[in-house]
Design a protein around this motif. Structure first.
Motif, mmCIF file in Angstrom:
data_model
loop_
_atom_site.group_PDB
_atom_site.id
_atom_site.type_symbol
_atom_site.label_atom_id
_atom_site.label_comp_id
_atom_site.label_asym_id
_atom_site.label_seq_id
_atom_site.Cartn_x
_atom_site.Cartn_y
_atom_site.Cartn_z
ATOM 1 N N SER A 11 0.836 -1.216 0.000
ATOM 2 C CA SER A 11 0.000 0.000 0.000
ATOM 3 C C SER A 11 0.867 1.260 0.000
ATOM 4 O O SER A 11 0.538 2.262 -0.635
ATOM 5 N N GLU A 12 2.001 1.204 0.683
ATOM 6 C CA GLU A 12 2.927 2.352 0.692
ATOM 7 C C GLU A 12 3.442 2.618 -0.722
ATOM 8 O O GLU A 12 3.418 3.763 -1.214
ATOM 9 N N TYR A 42 0.706 4.102 -3.196
ATOM 10 C CA TYR A 42 0.430 5.541 -3.125
ATOM 11 C C TYR A 42 1.677 6.379 -3.398
ATOM 12 O O TYR A 42 1.579 7.530 -3.811
ATOM 13 N N VAL A 82 2.362 9.579 -0.266
ATOM 14 C CA VAL A 82 3.491 8.952 0.434
ATOM 15 C C VAL A 82 4.766 9.683 0.020
ATOM 16 O O VAL A 82 4.974 9.944 -1.166
ATOM 17 N N THR A 120 3.572 0.270 11.275
ATOM 18 C CA THR A 120 2.581 0.511 10.229
ATOM 19 C C THR A 120 2.077 -0.824 9.706
ATOM 20 O O THR A 120 2.874 -1.657 9.262
ATOM 21 N N GLU A 122 -0.772 -0.871 7.464
ATOM 22 C CA GLU A 122 -1.160 -0.582 6.083
ATOM 23 C C GLU A 122 -1.411 0.917 5.897
ATOM 24 O O GLU A 122 -1.895 1.592 6.804
ATOM 25 N N VAL A 123 -1.041 1.394 4.717
ATOM 26 C CA VAL A 123 -1.390 2.766 4.360
ATOM 27 C C VAL A 123 -2.773 2.694 3.716
ATOM 28 O O VAL A 123 -2.975 1.947 2.752
ATOM 29 N N VAL A 153 -3.980 8.956 -0.142
ATOM 30 C CA VAL A 153 -3.954 8.430 1.222
ATOM 31 C C VAL A 153 -5.055 9.077 2.058
ATOM 32 O O VAL A 153 -5.288 10.288 1.975
ATOM 33 N N VAL A 167 -3.819 5.701 8.108
ATOM 34 C CA VAL A 167 -2.817 4.658 8.320
ATOM 35 C C VAL A 167 -3.340 3.702 9.394
ATOM 36 O O VAL A 167 -3.809 4.147 10.451
ATOM 37 N N GLU A 215 -6.757 3.018 13.590
ATOM 38 C CA GLU A 215 -6.665 3.742 12.309
ATOM 39 C C GLU A 215 -6.513 5.227 12.586
ATOM 40 O O GLU A 215 -7.306 5.803 13.324
ATOM 41 N N PHE A 217 1.671 10.466 4.338
ATOM 42 C CA PHE A 217 2.406 9.423 5.059
ATOM 43 C C PHE A 217 3.888 9.603 4.736
ATOM 44 O O PHE A 217 4.315 9.404 3.598
#
Ligand code: NDP
Length: 322
Positions: free
Chosen positions: A126-127, A130, A137, A209, A211-212, A219, A222, A234, A240
């Protein structure tokens, strides 16, 4: 192979404080250096806010301004500063070969490697998603913080970089949540105190972390996990930021130069010499300990002086032999 092969005495790869300092010394020693700037002209300092610890700037200077000054100083003495990315090297002979942007071939008597290091990411899918979308990110608060004015952001890391960036973001953003994976900081006490004393920075210890989160484009938050209790939460955020250290930019030299397991080039103690005669290293590409602009500049100076002495020795051997 290229149609015409340029021949130079000194080729410098990289345009951070190490590369430009090497260039200043090499050009003043009549080595007519050619400097390739690489992917990030100006190096890591262009992503730094105020530099307050470089001697000679009592009021501080911004990283980008300092790099412009260093470039001008190198050019003043004749350094040929070029855009371009060195993609391949061949250190098998006494004359070293390099290729720029896959095509242009250059032969050089000496090379000064000042390729620095690059930001690390967590590696979560996910990082990366994005990051690639440009959707929130970033590994550079100074570059991207402006886009998150009056918004809420999350930053990962607990070193000096994370503290510096969190503090920078706190001046722009409504709230900064800092994720620290252990129960303590790695940063220096002064930097830690700075974030602890900033009202709109919330520090979450023992937090990683998971998940982003996002809407597919940008985004939105997180998901984090407490690594002691296992509890998840969350955090709403539009940005992020990742500040978890760096990797040396030395992949193209693998197989030619001695390196440690992380990829930092090993120099001969107290010098800028590598294991290949005529190839020198300076700055963060060989330094996992100090990693400061001033130490990079110092080793850039050493590399140019070592290269100059190497050239003088080679030239005198050639004269004696002929
Ligand atoms: P550091 O290696 O010092 O710190 C990296 C931080 O990221 C550590 O807190 C580490 O945690 C954390 N981290 C690493 N991987 C992960 C992960 N997967 N998930 C969560 N957290 C992670 O890097 P810096 O870039 O902060 O600093 C590099 C050097 O530059 C240092 O020597 C520093 O002092 C210097 N520096 C100096 C500045 C100044 O003087 N103005 C400014 C910026 C940097 P852990 O602690 O648990 O290992």
């Amino acid at each position: 192979m290229s149609d015409t092969i340029e021949r130079v005495k000194c080729l410098i790869i990289g345009s951070g404080p190490a590369g430009y300092t090497a260039a200043i010394y090499a050009s003043r020693a009549n080595m007519f250096p050619v400097l390739y700037q690489g992917m990030q002209p100006g190096g890591q300092l262009t992503t730094t806010n105020d530099v307050e610890n470089f001697p000679g700037y009592p009021d501080g200077i911004t990283g980008p301004e300092m790099m412009i000054e260093l470039q001008k100083q190198a050019q003043r003495f004749g350094t040929d500063v070029r855009d371009g990315w060195v993609t391949k090297v061949d250190f098998s002979g006494p004359v070293h070969k390099i290729w720029v942007n896959e095509t242009t071939e250059i032969h050089t008597d000496t090379i000064i490697i000042s390729t620095g290091a690059s930001a690390k990411y967590l590696g979560l899918e996910s990082e990366q998603k994005y990051l690639n979308l440009g959707g929130g990110v970033s590994a550079c608060a100074v570059c991207d913080g402006f886009f998150y004015r009056n918004q809420e952001v999350v930053i990962v890391g607990a070193g000096d970089s994370a503290c510096e960036e969190a503090h920078y973001l706190s001046k722009l953003c409504k709230k900064v949540t800092m994720l620290v994976r252990r129960d303590e900081f790695r940063a220096s006490k002064i930097m830690e105190a700075r974030v602890r004393n900033t009202e709109n920075i919330e520090i979450l210890f023992n937090t990683e972390t998971d998940e982003v989160l996002g809407d597919g484009q940008v985004v939105t938050g997180v998901r984090v996990k407490n690594n002691v209790t296992g509890a998840t939460d969350e955090i709403p955020a539009t940005g992020f930021f990742v500040a978890i250290g760096h990797k040396p930019n030395t992949d193209i030299f693998k197989g030619w130069l001695d390196m440690d397991e992380t990829g930092y080039i090993i120099n001969k103690a107290g010098t800028a010499h590598t294991n290949v005669p005529g190839v020198f290293v300076s700055g963060d590409a060989a330094d996992h300990v100090y990693r400061q602009a001033i130490t990079a500049a110092g080793t850039g100076c050493m590399a140019a002086l070592d290269a100059e002495r190497y050239l003088a020795a080679v030239e005198s051997e050639t004269t004696v032999a002929s």
